[in-house]
Design an enzyme around this catalytic site. Structure first.
Site, PDB file in Angstrom:
ATOM      1  N   ASN A  85       0.815  -1.225   0.000  1.00 40.00           N
ATOM      2  CA  ASN A  85       0.000   0.000   0.000  1.00 40.00           C
ATOM      3  C   ASN A  85       0.846   1.272   0.000  1.00 40.00           C
ATOM      4  OD1 ASN A  85      -2.762  -1.122   0.201  1.00 40.00           O
ATOM      5  ND2 ASN A  85      -1.925  -2.021   2.076  1.00 40.00           N
TER       6      ASN A  85
ATOM      7  N   TYR B 119       6.419   0.844   9.074  1.00 42.92           N
ATOM      8  CA  TYR B 119       5.643   1.935   8.480  1.00 42.92           C
ATOM      9  C   TYR B 119       6.581   3.106   8.138  1.00 42.92           C
ATOM     10  CZ  TYR B 119       2.645   6.098   8.496  1.00 42.92           C
ATOM     11  OH  TYR B 119       2.044   7.289   8.200  1.00 42.92           O
TER      12      TYR B 119
END
Lengths: 247, 247
Positions: free
Chosen positions: B84, B146
């Site tokens: 993503n 992340y």
């Protein structure tokens, strides 16, 4: 007892340079996608770097990893470097941490910083008089998506060092050629890495103590625009070759 | 005529802050995975950021992109941020270049540099007297995967600027909260970004001229350890809020 070292991408050119000089120095476990075509030291594991189960198994009992596997083409398409180089590096770091490996030497590349070679700097950048130096503290500036993938592998190494206490050295490998430096190619002469300097550098990556480092992997070329300071100071790298001393 | 701006991840909190103040300033095309639950300005495209065909279509006629879409969880697993956030960002940059878009503002994160908050520096780092500053020239140092993905998005932006002449600004967004800064949370107060400063900052990202920049996206907090110098100098960012002036 000799340390156990896992060498991924063992059949590539960097792997060949390393094994040519260091075959008897370590207990080798070699991993490559294709089975060997010649006799090599140690154990051989045939597995793709994206096969995380196989990579995990290959870490068993290993002290240090030299991670070379990946798509080596500067012009490789995004999908390939995303999978083989970025995801592949994460697989290796994660498996190394889980297996209690102490050190990972990651084969990064000059392509992680290739776009510093701007039209304004080139060709002076490649000539002995020019004093411009990259030293590894600069932000990545890749000239291709392969270089982006190598920079991502460096950042993954930073994370696995900071959060999981793995010792990681990223070696921005220059232009590795056997026997003599590139001919009529100033850029290649500036970033030449001889086979024996390559083997010695990765030997130091296995033996030295460090936390997280980015170093340049080149010989001591008069034309260089990469600093060897960190490699010398932290790893004890003492290159013997210089592209200026070859015809 | 107002510029046409594509806002990806429009339904998230950053998107809401932007649209709250800038709804009438631009011709908006909003893209999000889920259809809107409230009335929003402009066109709405329901598509996943990994759907490269849909992203390509959404670029048609666009002048600037604000790319917010991705997995926003600091604890997101690797597979999700790989797909993503890293692959998603590449899809957006590539499609922007192909469509002739001028500028991309990329939502990076404080998590790209979270591991600079070492035990030796914390909690002094979060207090007004402390003079330590990150200014965007430092290497990424993520405290989670992340953050690794956000750093990779920044490097992709560098590549698409250098090689494809796209203007790219990476905004390392701090702690965005509505109404007032985080309470009893020094770190959150140090990197607070008010809703109106957030909207103003991205407004400047659309209007200003730049090549490639990494800036910090926070209000002008007394407690800050991120420099606002580049955001002020290059973008003309003039924050109006400061977490010290709230109860």
């Amino acid at each position: 007892m000799a340390q156990s070292v896992l060498l991924t991408g063992a059949a590539g050119r960097v792997g060949q340079a390393i094994l040519a000089d260091l075959a008897d120095e370590y207990e080798w476990r070699l991993l490559d996608r294709d089975p060997p075509t010649e006799e090599l030291p140690g154990e051989f594991v045939v597995a793709d770097i994206t096969d995380s189960e196989a990579v995990r198994e290959a870490m068993d009992g290993i002290d240090a990893v030299i991670h070379l596997a990946g798509d080596p083409r500067p012009e490789a398409p995004w999908d390939s470097v995303l999978t083989n180089n970025i995801d592949g590096a994460q697989t290796v770091y994660e498996a190394a941490v889980d297996a209690g490996v102490e050190k990972v030497a990651f084969a990064s590349s000059n392509h992680a910083v290739g776009a510093y070679e701007t039209p304004e700097r080139v060709p002076d950048l490649y000539r002995p008089h020019d004093q411009y130096r990259l030293d590894g503290s600069e932000l990545p500036r890749p000239g291709n998506l392969y270089g982006v993938s190598k920079a991502a592998g460096e950042t993954l190494g930073r994370y696995y060092h900071d959060e999981h206490d793995l010792s990681v050295v990223c070696v921005r490998i220059g232009n590795l050629t056997k026997g003599h430096p590139p001919i009529d190619y100033e850029r290649g002469q500036a970033m030449w890495l001889s086979y024996r300097d390559c083997a010695h550098l990765f030997d130091r990556c296995i033996r030295a103590d460090y936390g997280y480092e980015i170093v340049y992997g080149i010989s001591d070329n008069d034309r260089k625009y990469y600093s060897l300071e960190r490699a010398r100071a932290v790893l004890g790298y003492e290159p013997r070759d210089n592209s200026a001393h070859h015809d």
